[in-house]
Scaffold this motif. Structure first.
Motif, PDB file in Angstrom:
ATOM      1  N   THR A  45       0.882  -1.390  -0.105  1.00  0.00           N
ATOM      2  CA  THR A  45       0.011  -0.118   0.231  1.00  0.00           C
ATOM      3  C   THR A  45       0.771   1.352   0.106  1.00  0.00           C
ATOM      4  O   THR A  45       0.490   2.198  -0.515  1.00  0.00           O
ATOM      5  N   SER A  63      -6.222   0.832   2.295  1.00  0.00           N
ATOM      6  CA  SER A  63      -6.283  -0.455   1.531  1.00  0.00           C
ATOM      7  C   SER A  63      -7.809  -1.043   1.640  1.00  0.00           C
ATOM      8  O   SER A  63      -8.512  -0.764   2.463  1.00  0.00           O
ATOM      9  N   ASP A  83      -7.262  -4.552  -3.421  1.00  0.00           N
ATOM     10  CA  ASP A  83      -6.696  -5.287  -2.254  1.00  0.00           C
ATOM     11  C   ASP A  83      -7.701  -6.602  -2.183  1.00  0.00           C
ATOM     12  O   ASP A  83      -8.666  -6.520  -1.864  1.00  0.00           O
ATOM     13  N   GLU A 111      -3.172  -5.531  -5.069  1.00  0.00           N
ATOM     14  CA  GLU A 111      -2.654  -6.266  -3.854  1.00  0.00           C
ATOM     15  C   GLU A 111      -2.968  -7.738  -3.598  1.00  0.00           C
ATOM     16  O   GLU A 111      -4.284  -7.910  -4.055  1.00  0.00           O
TER      17      GLU A 111
END
Ligand code: ADP
Ligand code: MG
Length: 156
Positions: A45, A63, A83, A111
């Motif tokens: 992040t 996030s 994420d 992510e």
């Protein structure tokens, strides 16, 4: 060039790398996708914050753990920060209309891409971060010609 790595001494170095990477990504046309690999707390992040800062977002970057994605409509590009940590099944990405995010001129930073395996398209770049000697080791790897061009333009 297909690989590039460096050691980042502190948080500000991670942000600076994100800005540097973004400067190269800004030259690319079309949709670009970057996978961010690494454990919780590795700095994914933080790197994203640097990329967003380069493109003009100066605020906080949270996030999107529960919403899965946060969009930033910035002057040069729309940046989508994913994420997928809490994604239960890669198929859920189909229900959220994942294809629409990989549209013209968007930049997708993802992510926990492993949670979307099989559904997410092949990324242009992977950034793998890990804790090392109090800082972070980052390894960038190119998977497309676009990714290779970005790495070739990174400072030595
Ligand atoms: P992730 O998204 O991978 O879970 P974060 O980006 O939230 O990780 O970062 C976790 C912590 O790591 C933050 O407190 C951040 O300040 C710290 N951090 C980021 N880069 C570095 C670095 N190069 N050296 C030391 N700490 C760092
Ligand atoms: Mg994170």
């Amino acid at each position: 060039m297909t690989e590039w790595s460096t050691w980042l001494a502190d948080e500000s170095a991670t942000v600076a790398l994100g800005e540097c990477l973004a400067e190269q990504l800004a030259h690319c046309s079309g949709c670009i996708s970057v996978h961010l690999d690494g454990d919780l707390g590795a700095g994914k992040t933080t790197l994203t914050r640097g990329v967003l800062r380069y493109f003009g977002h100066s605020g906080a970057v949270k996030s999107p753990t529960y919403t899965l994605v946060e969009g930033y409509e910035l002057p040069a590009r729309t940046v989508y920060h994913f994420d997928l940590y809490r994604l239960g099944d890669p198929e859920e990405l189909e229900y959220m209309g994942i294809r629409d995010y990989f549209a013209d001129n968007s930049l997708c930073l993802i992510e926990w891409p492993v949670r979307g395996a099989g559904i997410l398209p092949e990324p242009d770049l992977t950034a793998a971060l890990k804790v090392q000697a109090g800082g972070r080791l980052v390894m960038l790897e190119a998977h497309t010609d676009t990714g290779a061009a970005v790495l070739a333009a990174m400072p030595a």
